[in-house]
Write a protein that holds these residues in place. Structure first.
Motif, short mmCIF file in Angstrom:
data_model
loop_
_atom_site.label_atom_id
_atom_site.label_comp_id
_atom_site.label_asym_id
_atom_site.label_seq_id
_atom_site.Cartn_x
_atom_site.Cartn_y
_atom_site.Cartn_z
N PHE A 53 0.83 -1.21 0.00
CA PHE A 53 0.00 0.00 0.00
C PHE A 53 0.87 1.27 0.00
O PHE A 53 0.64 2.19 -0.79
CB PHE A 53 -0.93 -0.02 1.21
CG PHE A 53 -1.57 1.30 1.51
CD1 PHE A 53 -2.42 1.90 0.57
CD2 PHE A 53 -1.36 1.94 2.71
CE1 PHE A 53 -3.02 3.12 0.84
CE2 PHE A 53 -1.94 3.16 2.98
CZ PHE A 53 -2.78 3.76 2.05
N LEU A 92 1.06 4.28 -2.78
CA LEU A 92 0.72 5.65 -2.41
C LEU A 92 1.84 6.59 -2.85
O LEU A 92 1.60 7.64 -3.47
CB LEU A 92 0.52 5.71 -0.89
CG LEU A 92 -0.19 6.91 -0.30
CD1 LEU A 92 -1.54 7.11 -0.96
CD2 LEU A 92 -0.36 6.72 1.21
N SER A 103 1.98 6.93 -6.57
CA SER A 103 0.87 7.73 -7.12
C SER A 103 1.16 9.22 -7.07
O SER A 103 0.57 10.00 -7.79
CB SER A 103 -0.42 7.43 -6.33
OG SER A 103 -0.47 8.16 -5.11
N ARG A 104 2.08 9.60 -6.16
CA ARG A 104 2.41 11.02 -6.02
C ARG A 104 3.59 11.42 -6.90
O ARG A 104 3.66 12.55 -7.38
CB ARG A 104 2.78 11.33 -4.57
CG ARG A 104 1.64 11.16 -3.61
CD ARG A 104 2.16 11.23 -2.18
NE ARG A 104 1.05 11.07 -1.23
CZ ARG A 104 1.21 10.69 0.03
NH1 ARG A 104 2.42 10.46 0.50
NH2 ARG A 104 0.17 10.56 0.81
#
Lengths: 411, 375
Positions: B249, B253, B256-257
């Motif tokens: 996870f 995350l 994704s940034r």
């Protein structure tokens, strides 16, 4: 970690007091699988019981005592709810969005005068309150509401239409978001109003819907369309100031997006479905001999358990003062999707008998199963669709963004 | 009601996090995965923390900690994921010895397990793979002074690292006994299986002669006791998978940034967001069912249904989260040095360990009384 409450002697003493009081005061109201069947007389009994609870601060036990709440700890409130649950009675014992949603918005955003005026009547059960948010053209995009409240002297003049409102048997008050400045930018053009429902120009009309559910015993039963035609409401009733309606709404939306469950209960549907499966036959053989049936029942159970645990986590963490971010929307999403997959598991296991409505002789579990088949569909939308919950989760986790979205203010 | 780690658990957590930073960096884990560093090289570091004795009683040189404490430790190990025999020896074998072994057998072996001097692997499964009594085909023939073991044990985790095996074998009819077998006993041959799995081996037992005292508890049938130990070990394995899920996870995350396509971070796209939301939902479903199962074990509550539910969700969740993570990462995700494939391999490797999701779901049905004739 501890997944159960350990009760102190003082808490046990409170529980005993609550149990005795409830036994002496609780009304007997039949269980309606479809809450639309709640009669006016039964509703009046619920309200009367609510007023008696309210007089003791037990209607909204964790709200501040100075405004008519109980000022009780989360633990004592849970003991109270467990005792009421023995009579299948939730808290509050009827549909009311005053104390758990609107009341908290008033507590956070109201002036001292507004708190002193509105909160006691909500928290003591003197009024029942509806929420008025959705409009024909404003669903997921709630900030686009069109109902206007234009200042005129000491009053606002309200015009517009709200849908999916309330319950059966009326309400004394509503709270609503309205446009106070049609020329202001989006999110800065709104106000938040406490609306007495007996003002001239308000028309309430029942909607014809597939089903309307909610918490058992306190489900709303029906939803209405509410029309406002030049309704004049005192300017005093605007909470949070002009242009701040979206921020005020952020408070109750934060709670509605997955923090509304209070005491955590086992879903009674699970035992009903298991009971059916243990006793039913196909081709003269016990239904449970079918491996597919057992597998589907386990799917059902796991959906129910994960939903329970995620809500329980949120409840416990709120009580422990831990800041929640995405967790409310996550539990709500799981609950919504869980209802749908549970409904399909039940349909797989029971066949079309799951679709027979009470009081027909073929209805399963007094009609609770059929009501769940309808309710699972209807539960996808209130408080924001599943997609909206996903949007909230993504923003709060900071997916694709370095700055995570802040939750709405709860205090 | 308290869903936060206690003070002592936060200390455990930070100790193990320090260990991971120091001795199991991503570069190290990738090197182990690539085979350029031997997994056994990390063993002294693992042993030095005392985590191998987490569930071993103090009288046998362990910590005598709770299942929840072990969950904290193994969740951190799972984040790596740190490979090796820590779970096989320190948790699974240690619990089997406590549940099935005599007092003498426990005092002979548990201290060495706790210190890391002995490495135990549990050799139960076979070519006709499964975790039920009937899946055990290997045989233990009675001899005048002991037993002769014959059979093939397959997909045995950490076989090559083991100094000892706990071997399940038929002692006659449906009875299954558990035997302690030194890995250097004549007739024992081990190798690691090639492929997508990680650390799973084959153990050939070719007429292995062992003494009478090798039979755990002296019981010609120890299977029911073995299952009790297996149930407890399963909850700790779930915690390890939760750690893996958490790590997957966090990787997504972060990616994704930082990864930009079409002039914006890919996490701005709702299709990408949905993958990551699915991952966090798998994570939290596995996490909270696991924590509750560990708590039930610690407090003596009936834990069977809770453990099976957590195991099914952790195994399925870890597997599916890795799939979703590969969707998020596309090409980058399959580059070894990026680190995602460590989890992908581990999620596949652990999918069947101590029972597949299907096994746990069917056991759950039994625990809930959903069997014909039980109404």
């Amino acid at each position: 970690m501890d997944f159960e409450l350990e009760w102190t002697p003082e808490q046990e003493a409170f529980r005993a007091e609550a149990r005795a009081w409830i036994e002496a005061n609780v009304p007997s109201i039949p269980d309606h699988p479809d809450p639309a069947n709640l009669t006016r007389e039964e509703y009046e009994l619920q309200r009367e019981f609510g007023r008696r609870l309210g007089a003791k601060g037990w209607l909204y036990p964790t709200m501040p005592a100075e405004y008519g709440g109980g000022g009780l700890s989360m633990e004592l409130a849970m003991a109270l709810e467990e005792e009421l649950d023995r009579y299948n009675m939730p808290l509050p014992p009827y549909y009311d969005t005053g104390g758990k949603l609107g009341g908290i918005a008033i507590l956070v955003w109201g002036t001292e005068e507004q708190k002193a005026h509105f909160l006691p009547m909500i928290l003591r059960g003197e009024i029942r309150t509806w929420q008025l948010l959705t409009e024909p053209e404003s669903g997921s995009d709630l900030a686009s509401v069109r109902t206007t409240a234009i200042r005129d002297g000491d009053e606002y003049v309200v015009n517009g239409t709200k849908i999916f409102v309330g319950s059966s048997h009326g309400a004394e008050y509503s709270w609503m978001i309205v446009v106070t400045d049609p020329d202001a930018p989006r999110h800065e053009n709104l106000g938040w109003l406490m609306m007495p429902m007996d003002l001239p120009g308000i028309t309430v009309e029942q909607m014809d819907l597939l089903f309307v559910g909610g918490e058992r015993g306190a489900a709303s039963g029906i939803k209405n369309t509410v029309y406002f035609d030049n309704v004049r409401v005192p300017a005093f009733n605007l909470v949070g100031g002009e242009g701040n309606g979206w921020k005020v709404a952020g408070t109750h939306l934060e709670i509605e997006h997955g923090l509304l469950r209070s005491a955590v209960r086992d879903d009674p549907l699970t035992e009903r479905v298991f009971d059916y499966a243990r006793n039913a036959k196909r081709g003269g053989r016990p239904l449970l001999e079918d491996q597919d049936v057992r597998d589907r029942l386990v799917d059902f159970y796991i959906d129910a358990e994960v939903t329970r645990l995620l809500h329980f986590r949120n409840y416990a963490w709120r009580g422990q003062g831990k800041q929640l971010t995405y967790e409310g929307a996550q539990a709500y999403l799981y609950q919504k999707r869980g209802q749908l997959s549970k409904a399909r598991a039940v349909l797989d296991v029971m066949g079309p008998q799951a679709l027979v409505e009470a009081p027909d002789e073929w209805a399963v579990a007094d009609g609770h199963v059929e009501v769940h088949q309808r309710g699972a569909i209807v539960d996808q939308h209130p408080g924001g669709t599943a997609e909206i919950q996903r949007v909230i989760i993504a923003r709060r986790l900071g997916i694709g963004r370095d700055v995570r979205e802040e939750p709405g203010r709860l205090r | 009601m308290d869903l936060l780690l206690n003070e002592q658990q936060r200390m455990l957590q930070s100790t193990i996090q320090d260990l991971l930073r120091r001795d199991f960096s991503k570069e190290m884990l990738v090197a182990i995965d690539a085979g350029t560093v031997d997994v056994a090289q990390g063993w002294p570091a693992l042993a030095s923390t005392g985590l191998l004795g987490s569930l071993v009683p103090e009288e046998h040189g362990g910590v005598g900690g709770s299942f929840s404490d072990a969950g904290v430790l193994f969740e951190e190990l799972g984040r790596g994921p740190v490979p090796g025999a820590h779970f096989s020896s320190g948790v699974f074998a240690a619990l089997v010895l406590q549940e099935c072994g005599s007092a003498d057998q426990q005092s002979a072996h548990l201290p060495a397990i706790a210190s890391g001097d002995a490495v135990f692997a549990v050799a139960v499964t076979e070519p006709e793979y499964g975790w039920e009594r009937g899946d055990v085909q290997a045989t233990a023939e009675r001899t005048p002074d002991g037993y002769t073991l014959s059979g093939v044990k397959l997909h045995v985790p950490d076989a090559l690292e083991a100094t000892h095996f706990l071997v399940a074998a038929r002692t006659g009819g449906e009875s299954v006994g558990l035997f302690i077998v030194p890995s250097d006993a004549p007739g024992v041959a081990c190798r690691t299986l090639p492929g997508l799995s990680t650390g799973l081996g084959e153990v050939l037992l070719d007429g292995v002669a062992i003494g009478e005292d090798a039979l755990l508890g002296g019981a010609s049938d120890g299977w029911d006791a073995f299952e009790r130990a297996m149930l407890r070990a399963t909850a700790v394995l779930s915690a390890y998978q939760v750690g893996g899920l958490e790590s997957v996870f966090q990787m997504c995350l972060e990616y994704s940034r930082t990864r930009r396509q079409f002039q914006q971070p890919i996490g701005r796209f709702q299709r990408v967001q949905d993958h990551i939301i699915d991952i966090v939902n798998h994570l939290d479903a596995a996490r909270w069912t696991t924590y509750e199962a560990l708590w039930k074990l610690d407090t003596g509550r009936p834990a069977e249904s809770g453990v099976h539910m957590a195991a099914a969700l952790a195994s399925e969740g870890y597997y599916l989260a890795c799939n979703a993570a590969h969707d998020v990462h596309a090409g980058v995700g399959i580059v070894r040095e990026y680190g995602l494939t460590l989890h992908t391999r581990m999620s596949r490797t652990l999918y069947h360990h101590l029972g597949s999701p299907r096994y746990h779901r069917r056991r759950l049905a039994g625990a809930l009384g959903l069997q014909p004739g039980l109404s």
